[in-house]
Design a protein around this motif. Structure first.
Motif, PDB file in Angstrom:
ATOM      1  N   PHE A 156     -73.485 -28.161  19.859  1.00  0.00           N
ATOM      2  CA  PHE A 156     -73.112 -28.136  21.279  1.00  0.00           C
ATOM      3  C   PHE A 156     -73.748 -29.339  21.969  1.00  0.00           C
ATOM      4  N   CYS A 157     -73.056 -29.872  22.961  1.00  0.00           N
ATOM      5  CA  CYS A 157     -73.603 -30.963  23.772  1.00  0.00           C
ATOM      6  C   CYS A 157     -73.159 -30.777  25.210  1.00  0.00           C
ATOM      7  N   PRO A 158     -73.897 -31.342  26.152  1.00  0.00           N
ATOM      8  CA  PRO A 158     -73.519 -31.161  27.553  1.00  0.00           C
ATOM      9  C   PRO A 158     -72.207 -31.853  27.914  1.00  0.00           C
ATOM     10  N   SER A 159     -71.846 -32.900  27.204  1.00  0.00           N
ATOM     11  CA  SER A 159     -70.531 -33.524  27.361  1.00  0.00           C
ATOM     12  C   SER A 159     -70.241 -34.235  26.053  1.00  0.00           C
ATOM     13  N   ARG A 160     -69.016 -34.705  25.905  1.00  0.00           N
ATOM     14  CA  ARG A 160     -68.640 -35.295  24.613  1.00  0.00           C
ATOM     15  C   ARG A 160     -68.580 -36.806  24.738  1.00  0.00           C
ATOM     16  N   CYS A 161     -69.364 -37.500  23.929  1.00  0.00           N
ATOM     17  CA  CYS A 161     -69.321 -38.961  23.936  1.00  0.00           C
ATOM     18  C   CYS A 161     -67.973 -39.396  23.347  1.00  0.00           C
ATOM     19  N   SER A 162     -67.435 -40.490  23.857  1.00  0.00           N
ATOM     20  CA  SER A 162     -66.064 -40.844  23.484  1.00  0.00           C
ATOM     21  C   SER A 162     -65.940 -41.230  22.008  1.00  0.00           C
ATOM     22  N   TYR A 163     -67.034 -41.626  21.370  1.00  0.00           N
ATOM     23  CA  TYR A 163     -66.955 -42.046  19.969  1.00  0.00           C
ATOM     24  C   TYR A 163     -67.206 -40.898  19.004  1.00  0.00           C
ATOM     25  N   CYS A 164     -67.446 -39.695  19.537  1.00  0.00           N
ATOM     26  CA  CYS A 164     -67.896 -38.581  18.689  1.00  0.00           C
ATOM     27  C   CYS A 164     -66.740 -37.679  18.303  1.00  0.00           C
ATOM     28  N   SER A 165     -66.712 -37.249  17.049  1.00  0.00           N
ATOM     29  CA  SER A 165     -65.740 -36.233  16.656  1.00  0.00           C
ATOM     30  C   SER A 165     -66.455 -34.998  16.137  1.00  0.00           C
ATOM     31  N   PHE A 166     -67.785 -35.044  16.178  1.00  0.00           N
ATOM     32  CA  PHE A 166     -68.544 -33.921  15.637  1.00  0.00           C
ATOM     33  C   PHE A 166     -68.411 -32.694  16.539  1.00  0.00           C
ATOM     34  N   ILE A 167     -68.511 -32.956  17.827  1.00  0.00           N
ATOM     35  CA  ILE A 167     -68.425 -31.860  18.786  1.00  0.00           C
ATOM     36  C   ILE A 167     -66.961 -31.572  19.101  1.00  0.00           C
ATOM     37  N   SER A 168     -66.645 -30.269  19.202  1.00  0.00           N
ATOM     38  CA  SER A 168     -65.266 -29.865  19.453  1.00  0.00           C
ATOM     39  C   SER A 168     -64.738 -30.436  20.766  1.00  0.00           C
ATOM     40  N   GLY A 186     -77.997 -31.635  15.696  1.00  0.00           N
ATOM     41  CA  GLY A 186     -76.766 -31.182  16.351  1.00  0.00           C
ATOM     42  C   GLY A 186     -75.681 -32.222  16.287  1.00  0.00           C
ATOM     43  N   GLY A 187     -74.941 -32.320  17.370  1.00  0.00           N
ATOM     44  CA  GLY A 187     -75.153 -31.754  18.676  1.00  0.00           C
ATOM     45  C   GLY A 187     -76.507 -32.098  19.303  1.00  0.00           C
ATOM     46  N   THR A 188     -76.871 -31.237  20.203  1.00  0.00           N
ATOM     47  CA  THR A 188     -78.099 -31.428  20.977  1.00  0.00           C
ATOM     48  C   THR A 188     -78.847 -30.103  21.059  1.00  0.00           C
ATOM     49  N   PRO A 189     -79.827 -29.871  20.181  1.00  0.00           N
ATOM     50  CA  PRO A 189     -80.528 -28.585  20.195  1.00  0.00           C
ATOM     51  C   PRO A 189     -81.182 -28.248  21.534  1.00  0.00           C
ATOM     52  N   GLY A 207     -81.514 -35.234  21.399  1.00  0.00           N
ATOM     53  CA  GLY A 207     -80.732 -36.442  21.586  1.00  0.00           C
ATOM     54  C   GLY A 207     -80.473 -36.861  23.011  1.00  0.00           C
ATOM     55  N   ARG A 208     -79.950 -35.970  23.823  1.00  0.00           N
ATOM     56  CA  ARG A 208     -79.554 -36.351  25.181  1.00  0.00           C
ATOM     57  C   ARG A 208     -80.730 -36.122  26.132  1.00  0.00           C
ATOM     58  N   PRO A 209     -81.253 -37.185  26.728  1.00  0.00           N
ATOM     59  CA  PRO A 209     -82.448 -37.041  27.565  1.00  0.00           C
ATOM     60  C   PRO A 209     -82.240 -36.133  28.765  1.00  0.00           C
ATOM     61  N   GLY A 215     -69.320 -41.677  28.526  1.00  0.00           N
ATOM     62  CA  GLY A 215     -69.309 -40.269  28.915  1.00  0.00           C
ATOM     63  C   GLY A 215     -70.604 -39.554  28.607  1.00  0.00           C
ATOM     64  N   ARG A 216     -71.726 -40.286  28.582  1.00  0.00           N
ATOM     65  CA  ARG A 216     -72.976 -39.633  28.188  1.00  0.00           C
ATOM     66  C   ARG A 216     -73.718 -38.963  29.346  1.00  0.00           C
ATOM     67  N   ARG A 217     -73.342 -39.244  30.543  1.00  0.00           N
ATOM     68  CA  ARG A 217     -73.883 -38.521  31.703  1.00  0.00           C
ATOM     69  C   ARG A 217     -75.396 -38.561  31.815  1.00  0.00           C
TER      70      ARG A 217
HETATM   71  S1  SF4 Z   1     -74.696 -36.449  21.813  1.00  0.00           S
HETATM   72 FE1  SF4 Z   1     -74.131 -36.887  19.688  1.00  0.00          FE
HETATM   73  S2  SF4 Z   1     -73.219 -34.992  18.904  1.00  0.00           S
HETATM   74 FE2  SF4 Z   1     -73.234 -34.882  21.160  1.00  0.00          FE
HETATM   75  S3  SF4 Z   1     -71.216 -35.589  21.822  1.00  0.00           S
HETATM   76 FE3  SF4 Z   1     -72.611 -37.355  21.849  1.00  0.00          FE
HETATM   77  S4  SF4 Z   1     -72.425 -38.309  19.815  1.00  0.00           S
HETATM   78 FE4  SF4 Z   1     -71.518 -36.261  19.690  1.00  0.00          FE
END
Ligand code: SF4
Length: 473
Positions: A159-171, A210-213, A245-247, A282-284
């Protein structure tokens, strides 16, 4: 359209890998023994494997023939090498790692034993041969600290708070799934509690990724840590790393919860130290958020902070990447991991955007080289390295560490020589068995966990029971 006809072999996997280095729109036609690239030149190549184990590739009109004039290598690699020579000549592009297309070139470096073998047999560029060889030595040294009979644990939070545009890991359906985050945390605890009583092996390393634990709220994050430490009986010798990962998800309360369990390793990943790029991806979060999180973690005594950067991001140039490296070196984390942007199937970002060489990003390869030079100069050394399919510009991902701070879990996981037990949706557990008489020293058996988080929430107890059977616990 480029067509490669396989003659005398059926090594589609390796042939497809080599074609993919140069072109996209790839398809395999196993009935007719060929691989095609829709965006390649109108040309047919024939790639052979002879009875003596040697390979050559020729144009179907017989005009050109490519054959390596030197030592033979294993047949699966022979066919790749002769096709690489052909495509490199036809396109005028030399790949940094030559005809090595696998995710772990350091394994080949370990097998071969010298930089000259990497350049001479596999056409690897000299700087990459030196990097591969040096990193392989450090990986092997660190692997020596992880007894083969121990377990290494992964706890996954997709899970992540938003989806980075280059990521396919998160739904894609992130907002819908976020509503189920609390239930996911409960399911994770259930899986850990169900399996834990059967685990008698010592645990060498644990990585929560993760994602972002740290996406959980403070209370649930602390509860999951308690569940992990109490049930798995994590002792003080076990290396524990949390990917935060996401500060924008890091709070004082979560940092304190980690420190209360003695956790000293954390990942705070800016990816770039340029605000404009962060917004467009889109990393917010901002660069200021990264620095704040880093300082808060450092003040609380985390002695190994890892920070990830990505080279080759769109919206920025090679100079921007080098400036990000310099900013991180100024901050001084113990680990800096340099990734190169790569294309995954379901990312919002297209393959063309990832791989395009002429879109103003400049020379990514040169920027990575300069970044590495600065890291060496600042006292960092490479300790693990891997590559991914469709990595932009044929480059790699390299973890750098100061002193003896390399992450054992990363080395264990990439080695395919140590067992990994994975909790959470989409996790891949694996058992590694030593084997004789093969180019690969280990045979790996894998046990995947269902990827869909909603199914996992329903069936986490079942996931635990499958793993107990898989590990013969
Ligand atoms: S933080 Fe990492 S896992 Fe989460 S959406 Fe961005 S690239 Fe994907």
């Amino acid at each position: 359209m480029l067509k490669v006809i396989l003659q005398g072999h059926d090594k589609f996997y390796g042939i497809t890998d080599i074609v993919r280095m140069f072109f996209g729109d790839i398809s395999e036609d196993r009935d007719n023994s060929c691989v095609t690239a829709g965006d390649g030149p109108d040309l047919t190549l024939v790639n052979t494997l002879e009875k003596d184990g040697r390979s050559f590739t020729f144009t179907s009109d017989g005009g050109r023939r490519y054959e390596f004039d030197g030592p033979a290598i294993e047949p699966g690699r022979e066919v790749k090498r002769s096709l690489y020579m052909a495509l490199s000549d036809i396109t005028g592009i030399k790949m940094p790692w030559g005809c090595l297309s696998g995710i772990r070139p350091t394994l080949v470096a370990s097998e071969e034993g010298s930089e000259a073998d990497l350049t001479g047999k596999y056409l690897v560029r000299e700087d990459k041969a030196a990097l591969g060889f040096e990193t392989a030595k450090e990986e092997n040294r660190l692997l020596g600290f992880i007894p083969p009979e121990d377990l290494n644990i992964y706890v996954g939070v997709p899970f992540c708070p938003s989806r980075c545009s280059y990521c396919s890991f998160i739904s894609q359906d992130i907002s819908h799934h976020m509503k189920r985050l609390g239930e996911y945390g409960n399911a994770l605890e259930n899986e850990i509690r169900t399996l834990a009583p059967f685990i008698t092996r010592k645990i060498s390393s644990l990585y929560m990724g993760g994602g972002t634990p740290t996406v959980f709220d403070d209370a649930q994050f602390a509860s999951i840590l308690d569940c992990i430490f109490w049930n798995l009986k994590i002792d003080k010798d076990c290396e524990v790393t949390i990917e935060a990962g996401r500060p924008d998800t890091i709070t004082i309360s979560k940092l304190d919860a980690m420190r209360a369990h003695g956790i000293g390793r954390i990942c705070i990943n800016p990816q770039t130290m340029r605000d404009e790029t962060l917004q467009k991806l889109g990393r917010r979060h901002s660069v200021a958020d990264v620095i704040r999180a880093y300082e808060q973690a450092a003040e609380r005594g985390f002695d190994v902070i890892n920070m990830d950067l990505i080279a080759g991001l769109p919206y920025e140039t090679g100079d921007d990447f080098v400036r990000s490296v310099k900013r991180l070196i100024e901050l001084g984390p113990a680990n800096i991991t340099v990734h190169t942007l790569y294309k995954k199937r379901r990312a919002n970002m297209s393959r063309e955007t990832v791989l395009d060489r002429d879109d103003g990003r400049g020379d990514v390869d040169a920027a990575v080289r300069e970044g590495y030079r600065l890291l060496y100069e600042a006292g960092y050394h490479p300790y693990y390295l891997y590559r991914q399919k469709d990595t932009g510009h044929g480059l790699e991902n390299t973890g750098f560490a100061k002193g003896d701070t390399g992450c054992l879990y990363n080395v264990a996981m990439m080695s395919d020589a140590r067992d990994v037990l994975s909790f959470g949706a989409g996790g891949m557990s694996k058992r590694c068995f030593e084997q004789e008489g093969s180019s690969s020293k280990h045979r790996v058996e894998r046990c995947p966990t269902v990827k869909d988080v909603l199914t996992y929430i329903e069936l986490s107890g079942e996931a635990a029971r499958r793993k107990a059977a898989f590990f013969e616990l």
